[in-house]
Design an enzyme around this catalytic site. Structure first.
Site, PDB file in Angstrom:
ATOM      1  N   ARG A 181       0.824  -1.223   0.000  1.00 27.64           N
ATOM      2  CA  ARG A 181       0.000   0.000   0.000  1.00 27.64           C
ATOM      3  C   ARG A 181       0.854   1.269   0.000  1.00 27.64           C
ATOM      4  O   ARG A 181       0.525   2.255   0.650  1.00 27.64           O
ATOM      5  CB  ARG A 181      -0.972   0.043   1.174  1.00 27.64           C
ATOM      6  CG  ARG A 181      -1.751  -1.229   1.426  1.00 27.64           C
ATOM      7  CD  ARG A 181      -2.659  -1.609   0.296  1.00 27.64           C
ATOM      8  NE  ARG A 181      -3.227  -2.946   0.530  1.00 27.64           N
ATOM      9  CZ  ARG A 181      -3.828  -3.671  -0.414  1.00 27.64           C
ATOM     10  NH1 ARG A 181      -3.904  -3.231  -1.668  1.00 27.64           N
ATOM     11  NH2 ARG A 181      -4.333  -4.832  -0.142  1.00 27.64           N
ATOM     12  N   GLU A 304      -5.704 -12.043   9.268  1.00 28.78           N
ATOM     13  CA  GLU A 304      -5.509 -12.168   7.822  1.00 28.78           C
ATOM     14  C   GLU A 304      -4.399 -13.152   7.474  1.00 28.78           C
ATOM     15  O   GLU A 304      -3.535 -12.879   6.632  1.00 28.78           O
ATOM     16  CB  GLU A 304      -5.211 -10.787   7.206  1.00 28.78           C
ATOM     17  CG  GLU A 304      -6.366  -9.823   7.381  1.00 28.78           C
ATOM     18  CD  GLU A 304      -6.137  -8.468   6.731  1.00 28.78           C
ATOM     19  OE1 GLU A 304      -4.968  -8.044   6.657  1.00 28.78           O
ATOM     20  OE2 GLU A 304      -7.123  -7.846   6.309  1.00 28.78           O
ATOM     21  N   ARG A 337      -1.962  -4.940  17.449  1.00 25.65           N
ATOM     22  CA  ARG A 337      -3.076  -4.496  16.600  1.00 25.65           C
ATOM     23  C   ARG A 337      -4.387  -5.212  16.923  1.00 25.65           C
ATOM     24  O   ARG A 337      -4.403  -6.434  17.112  1.00 25.65           O
ATOM     25  CB  ARG A 337      -2.738  -4.699  15.125  1.00 25.65           C
ATOM     26  CG  ARG A 337      -1.762  -3.655  14.630  1.00 25.65           C
ATOM     27  CD  ARG A 337      -1.426  -3.918  13.195  1.00 25.65           C
ATOM     28  NE  ARG A 337      -2.063  -3.008  12.263  1.00 25.65           N
ATOM     29  CZ  ARG A 337      -2.629  -3.385  11.132  1.00 25.65           C
ATOM     30  NH1 ARG A 337      -2.716  -4.651  10.802  1.00 25.65           N
ATOM     31  NH2 ARG A 337      -3.117  -2.491  10.306  1.00 25.65           N
ATOM     32  N   ARG A 354     -18.296  -8.856  10.332  1.00 23.20           N
ATOM     33  CA  ARG A 354     -16.887  -8.621  10.631  1.00 23.20           C
ATOM     34  C   ARG A 354     -16.703  -7.427  11.573  1.00 23.20           C
ATOM     35  O   ARG A 354     -15.760  -7.408  12.372  1.00 23.20           O
ATOM     36  CB  ARG A 354     -16.155  -8.369   9.317  1.00 23.20           C
ATOM     37  CG  ARG A 354     -14.796  -7.771   9.484  1.00 23.20           C
ATOM     38  CD  ARG A 354     -14.107  -7.671   8.149  1.00 23.20           C
ATOM     39  NE  ARG A 354     -12.976  -6.760   8.200  1.00 23.20           N
ATOM     40  CZ  ARG A 354     -12.279  -6.389   7.137  1.00 23.20           C
ATOM     41  NH1 ARG A 354     -12.607  -6.862   5.930  1.00 23.20           N
ATOM     42  NH2 ARG A 354     -11.261  -5.572   7.248  1.00 23.20           N
ATOM     43  N   LYS A 378      -7.741   0.486  14.566  1.00 20.61           N
ATOM     44  CA  LYS A 378      -8.091   1.275  13.377  1.00 20.61           C
ATOM     45  C   LYS A 378      -9.296   2.157  13.681  1.00 20.61           C
ATOM     46  O   LYS A 378     -10.169   1.766  14.442  1.00 20.61           O
ATOM     47  CB  LYS A 378      -8.430   0.350  12.208  1.00 20.61           C
ATOM     48  CG  LYS A 378      -7.218  -0.388  11.664  1.00 20.61           C
ATOM     49  CD  LYS A 378      -7.516  -1.076  10.335  1.00 20.61           C
ATOM     50  CE  LYS A 378      -6.282  -1.850   9.891  1.00 20.61           C
ATOM     51  NZ  LYS A 378      -6.398  -2.392   8.523  1.00 20.61           N
ATOM     52  N   ASP A 383     -12.100  -1.059   7.773  1.00 24.93           N
ATOM     53  CA  ASP A 383     -10.739  -0.926   7.270  1.00 24.93           C
ATOM     54  C   ASP A 383     -10.527   0.363   6.495  1.00 24.93           C
ATOM     55  O   ASP A 383     -10.499   0.331   5.266  1.00 24.93           O
ATOM     56  CB  ASP A 383     -10.426  -2.140   6.380  1.00 24.93           C
ATOM     57  CG  ASP A 383      -8.932  -2.285   6.100  1.00 24.93           C
ATOM     58  OD1 ASP A 383      -8.138  -1.605   6.765  1.00 24.93           O
ATOM     59  OD2 ASP A 383      -8.568  -3.097   5.225  1.00 24.93           O
ATOM     60  N   GLU A 411      -4.887   4.201   0.901  1.00 25.27           N
ATOM     61  CA  GLU A 411      -5.197   2.881   0.357  1.00 25.27           C
ATOM     62  C   GLU A 411      -6.569   2.801  -0.325  1.00 25.27           C
ATOM     63  O   GLU A 411      -6.669   2.386  -1.471  1.00 25.27           O
ATOM     64  CB  GLU A 411      -5.104   1.842   1.479  1.00 25.27           C
ATOM     65  CG  GLU A 411      -5.532   0.453   1.034  1.00 25.27           C
ATOM     66  CD  GLU A 411      -5.417  -0.585   2.144  1.00 25.27           C
ATOM     67  OE1 GLU A 411      -4.925  -0.275   3.229  1.00 25.27           O
ATOM     68  OE2 GLU A 411      -5.831  -1.739   1.888  1.00 25.27           O
TER      69      GLU A 411
END
Ligand SMILES: *[C@@H]1O[C@H](CO)[C@@H](O)[C@H](O)[C@H]1NC(C)=O
Ligand SMILES: *[C@@H]1O[C@H](CO)[C@@H](O)[C@H](O)[C@H]1NC(C)=O
Ligand SMILES: *[C@@H]1O[C@H](CO)[C@@H](O)[C@H](O)[C@H]1NC(C)=O
Ligand SMILES: *[C@@H]1O[C@H](CO)[C@@H](O)[C@H](O)[C@H]1NC(C)=O
Ligand SMILES: *[C@@H]1O[C@H](CO)[C@@H](O)[C@H](O)[C@H]1NC(C)=O
Ligand SMILES: *[C@@H]1O[C@H](CO)[C@@H](O)[C@H](O)[C@H]1NC(C)=O
Ligand SMILES: *[C@@H]1O[C@H](CO)[C@@H](O)[C@H](O)[C@H]1NC(C)=O
Ligand SMILES: *[C@@H]1O[C@H](CO)[C@@H](O)[C@H](O)[C@H]1NC(C)=O
Ligand SMILES: *[C@@H]1O[C@H](CO)[C@@H](O)[C@H](O)[C@H]1NC(C)=O
Ligand SMILES: *[C@@H]1O[C@H](CO)[C@@H](O)[C@H](O)[C@H]1NC(C)=O
Ligand SMILES: *[C@@H]1O[C@H](CO)[C@@H](O)[C@H](O)[C@H]1NC(C)=O
Ligand SMILES: *[C@@H]1O[C@H](CO)[C@@H](O)[C@H](O)[C@H]1NC(C)=O
Length: 843
Positions: A181, A304, A337, A354, A378, A383, A411
């Site tokens: 990114r 992920e 995170r 999610r 975040k 996201d 991003e």
């Protein structure tokens, strides 16, 4: 050097080419009149500083700045006896040793990294709580000087303390030099698995960061590679730390959870296993032996596909504490995170979501983390989307340190090829009052640690600068990095004030420059939201590929959970407690009740929280679908206007930066129409509901390439269909033979902008020429994969769709327009349509 015959006194005197590498620290000359002259010191005096201290750096910066900005050479002296008209730079403690006289109480009680700046005429005293703080004070002084604010410069007394101790940036740099990114070329830190030899750009980056009071940087990708822990790479990291330390920027690194096994040769990476604990302790000791002020670690685990404690049925807290304990003897911090979720969930189940994951995973662990762990959250539950509600996790961790994670790298927000000034978006989050216990609890006070009386907390932003001289790939995108640092220091600052300061430092203080950059930037996020995804539906980009151009269908039907549940009649995620996923219930009662109810949910988050018919009427009194149509048309119109607005600055901005920025605005204006057409066609097709203003699906000024007389070009069905006008394009018959498409112009005699939509893919540099009656109007090359920063596409789609415009072309009815395409590599000179736009029409 070219001088402008303008009377404005602060117009930067150099209008010579600038490559952007100095960003907002150009130290460009300002006209220094009598009141300016009176503010110029004769000496810079530093106390007790060796050459590696930020105090020494401060002196050098002041010396460079005074020379560059005011043309005055000022010598650096050391020791307690500061001559008259000196700028004295020191830590408070060194100053007190030198000068027994008392200093104001608020100077004695400065917070870590805080500073005091006192000026009187040409004398200044800059004291830092530590050396880093003193450097921040010096940059503040230089900022006033560079803006020509001599009144403040000669008469100010201010103490400034940070909002939070953690003010970090993250780089997602891979060891091979690529950046996940990143849109500005390869890494300034890594190449071929090692830390690069030449760290001069790293030093310049540290300078930029220090000037906006960022105190640490994570240098490698959160999807981390354990080979960073080799002895050779640890030595490289130590070199890097040495370079950045002189600017008061500490480094930290991302770790791969499985390293003990994949790199250390152990047969496990179980966080409770003694051999694993010992292994990490040793790694940590080895690092601190080389880098005594290592800031700490960042860990992405069980996320992920990244390894994590779940592999051993251990909790995320047990995983985080493994590193935290290894860091404790050294004073390091562990950023952990919160981006943990299952990316294989099924959309079949109405209640799957999610967005629920972070609170589901972390709330039960509140209070179980070591005191030097900070959970990095975040800003939104999904996201980095164009609009999200605040992550409810901020309200749910009372006994755990937290930090917010933002993205300076764009991003999902145009990848620096679309201008999006982000602070207004960030403010919707950091100013949001979560009403914890029904009391005022803005997110900014939670992340600072203040609200829940936590010892640590703060800010992290993914930045991803690269080797490109512009740092982020685009000159204007740098306002986001500047503003990020300023807001992390003081989140109550106004985004427009920050922007205006940045503009003065980056371009000039000319009122027209200030006003235009302000208008462009402040319009940019609303415009981008308008043409990419409204009402809280998220950025409707291709989430399975480059995260850049439009592809609404990609949101649904996969396990990634960025769903919108769009069908022929309805759209939106039902996140209510009464009938949906229950997400709204993760907020404190007063916020939850607002989002639970369709009537009280604000329009801009409606589809985030509710599943409604396209015909549902908003508070604006428009239907959802009509809002989509109108917003997309308004957004594209706004982006189109950016070009002319920027053009008005031509005499006031140096040629190189003017042209580089202009090229991006021209591109953005075209790509905004691509977005507009794709999203409106998609929902028009899905819902079957017509646009009240009859724009969607009607393009009276276009001639579709597939309808032209083709010679060497063949019709091509584009996928997704909505990324081509009427779903078809044309491509050359082979990738080595030329194509020609021609048509008779049916429009009335007049002057038009001639627009061509084509596709610029990765894999070749096709060439196109457009003729009117066999007279060349213009020609261009498909080389955007080299000249623009966004992730290129190898397909004919919404990422590669591009448009070029030739202004003010004289046309007569019956003229023959002909486009010739020469393919190159695997790029078959694709064409979508040609349009003849009368003045004022954006289509
Ligand atoms: C010098 O310039 C500043 C900034 O424009 C202005 O406010 C001030 O009046 C000027 N002083 C003199 C003496 O010209
Ligand atoms: C120089 O200063 C730094 C911090 O300001 C300190 O850590 C270091 O030990 C000093 N080096 C010498 C040689 O005094
Ligand atoms: C020491 O403090 C006094 C009073 O604030 C001031 O007048 C003097 O200039 C200071 N000396 C130095 C070296 O800063
Ligand atoms: C310095 O600033 C203060 C407050 O801003 C003001 O009252 C004072 O008159 C100023 N002094 C001079 C010499 O300009
Ligand atoms: C990690 O880095 C090494 C050395 O550069 C490289 O060979 C390896 O492919 C990398 N692993 C991953 C998963 O990127
Ligand atoms: C400690 O780490 C260093 C550097 O990676 C390595 O050389 C050494 O073998 C390790 N020692 C142990 C006991 O694991
Ligand atoms: C995982 O741990 C939990 C509690 O520590 C325990 O109840 C559960 O049985 C364990 N599961 C497995 C598969 O070991
Ligand atoms: C908070 O306010 C809501 C009504 O807005 C009320 O139902 C609830 O009991 C209050 N909660 C607390 C903890 O005071
Ligand atoms: C309630 O949920 C069901 C799915 O379980 C959905 O079909 C229905 O549309 C929802 N009702 C409302 C009013 O949102
Ligand atoms: C965004 O769209 C809304 C709704 O059509 C409109 O009111 C607003 O002016 C638009 N703003 C921009 C910058 O496009
Ligand atoms: C910087 O990036 C832009 C594209 O984003 C490109 O046009 C330019 O050539 C690059 N310059 C350098 C020096 O890398
Ligand atoms: C032509 O395109 C095909 C795939 O579309 C590719 O395999 C081939 O290498 C291309 N030819 C050249 C000369 O690039």
């Amino acid at each position: 050097m070219r001088l402008h015959a303008l009377t404005w006194p602060f117009l930067a005197l150099t209008v010579a080419a600038e490559d952007g590498s100095k960003a907002w620290l150009r130290y460009a000359p300002v006209r220094c009149n009598r009141s300016c002259q009176k503010t110029l010191p004769s000496h810079i005096t530093i106390l007790n500083a060796n050459k590696t201290s930020p105090i020494f750096t401060a002196a050098e910066e002041l010396q460079d700045g005074l020379h560059g900005i005011a043309g005055k050479h000022v010598a650096i002296t050391r020791g307690c006896n500061a001559p008259p008209s000196s700028i004295l730079v020191a830590t408070v403690s060194d100053y007190l040793v030198c000068n027994g006289t008392t200093v104001p109480d608020d100077v004695l009680s400065l917070d870590e990294d805080g500073f005091y700046l006192h000026t009187h005429g040409a004398s200044a005293t800059i004291l830092g709580q530590n050396a880093r703080g003193a450097l921040y004070g010096a940059f503040e002084y230089l900022s006033l000087l560079a803006q020509g604010d001599f009144a403040t410069l000669s008469n100010t007394s201010q103490t400034s303390n940070p909002h939070a101790p953690i003010r970090w940036v993250n780089q997602w740099d891979n060891m091979d030099g690529s950046i996940e990114r990143g849109y500005a070329g390869p890494s300034i830190f890594f190449a071929s698995g090692k830390i690069v030899d030449d760290l001069s750009r790293a030093r310049e980056y540290a300078r930029l960061l220090a000037s906006v009071r960022i105190n640490a940087i994570i240098v490698n990708n959160v999807n981390a590679n354990a080979t960073l822990l080799s002895a050779e790479n640890m030595d490289g990291l130590a070199r890097l730390a040495d370079v950045m330390r002189s600017y008061g920027v500490a480094i930290g690194i991302s770790l791969n959870f499985a390293s003990p096994q994949t790199f250390g040769g152990l047969d496990t990476y179980d966080p409770l296993d003694e051999s694993v604990i010992a292994w990490w302790e040793n790694v940590t000791d080895e690092l601190y032996a080389r880098i005594p002020d290592l800031a700490g670690y960042l860990v992405k685990a069980s996320s992920e596909g990244q390894p994590g404690p779940d592999a051993y049925n251990r909790t995320l807290a047990e995983g985080a504490n493994l590193f935290a304990r290894a860091l404790q003897p050294h004073g390091g911090v562990l950023m952990f995170r919160a981006f943990v979720y299952d990316h294989h969930i099924s959309e079949e189940h109405w209640k799957n979501d999610r967005a629920n994951a972070a609170v589901d995973f972390f709330k039960p662990l509140d209070g179980k983390f070591e005191e030097n762990v900070i959970v990095q959250i975040k800003y939104g539950p999904i996201d980095f989307q164009v609009r999200e509600p605040v992550s409810p996790l901020f309200a749910n961790l009372r006994k755990t340190n937290v930090a917010i994670e933002l993205q300076v790298t764009q991003e999902y927000l145009g990848q620096q090829d679309h201008l999006v000034y982000l602070p207004p978006l960030w403010k919707t989050i950091t100013d949001f009052d979560l009403r914890v216990d029904n009391a005022s609890s803005p997110v900014r006070d939670i992340i600072s640690g203040e609200h829940f009386s936590r010892p640590l907390g703060g800010w992290a932003a993914v930045v991803n600068v690269g080797t490109n001289t512009t740092w982020l790939g685009s000159h204007l995108a740098l306002s986001n990095l500047y503003a990020y640092g300023r807001l992390a220091w003081d989140p109550t600052l106004d985004p427009e004030t920050i922007l205006d300061t940045w503009t003065r430092l980056t371009f000039s203080a000319h009122p027209r420059v200030l006003e235009t950059v302000n208008t462009l930037s402040m319009t940019s996020w609303p415009a981008y939201e308008n043409y990419t995804g409204n009402l809280g539906i998220q950025t409707l980009t291709d989430i399975l590929y480059t995260h850049y151009g439009p592809n609404p269908a990609s949101q649904d039907g996969n396990g990634w959970g960025q769903w919108m549940r769009a069908d022929g009649d309805t759209i939106g995620m039902d996140r209510t407690v009464w009938n949906g996923t229950g997400f709204s219930g993760q907020y404190p009662a007063q916020v939850a009740s607002v989002y639970e109810d369709l009537d009280t949910t604000p329009d801009d988050l409606l589809l985030w929280f509710h599943h409604v018919p396209y015909t549902y009427v908003l508070k604006s009194e428009k239907s959802v679908i009509q809002h989509f149509y109108d917003a997309h048309y308004a957004g594209a119109q706004a982006a189109d206007a950016f070009v002319d607005q920027w053009d008005s600055l031509k005499p006031l901005v140096d040629k190189r930066r003017f042209e580089e920025i202009r090229r991006r605005f021209v591109y953005q204006a075209g790509h905004a129409v691509v977005w507009r057409d794709a999203v409106t066609s998609f929902y028009h097709n899905l819902s079957g509901i017509a646009d009240q203003h009859d724009r969607v699906g009607h393009h009276p000024w276009r001639i579709e390439a597939e309808d032209m007389t083709l010679d060497g070009y063949v019709r091509y069905t584009v996928s997704p269909f909505e990324t081509a006008s009427r779903a078809f394009a044309v491509v050359t018959e082979t990738n080595s033979t030329t194509g020609s498409a021609s048509a008779t112009v049916p429009f009335a005699d007049g002057v038009y902008d001639l627009v061509v939509n084509y596709y610029d893919l990765y894999g070749g540099h096709s060439q196109w020429k457009v003729y009117l009656n066999e007279k060349l109007v213009g020609s261009w090359k498909g080389d955007m994969e080299d000249t623009l920063g966004h992730n290129p596409s190898i397909y004919i789609d919404g990422h590669s769709a591009t448009r070029i415009r030739f202004r003010k072309v004289k046309v007569r009815t019956g003229d023959k327009v002909r486009i010739v395409g020469v393919p190159d590599g695997t790029e078959p000179a694709p064409l979508d349509y040609v349009a003849f736009l009368p003045r004022g029409i954006v289509d």
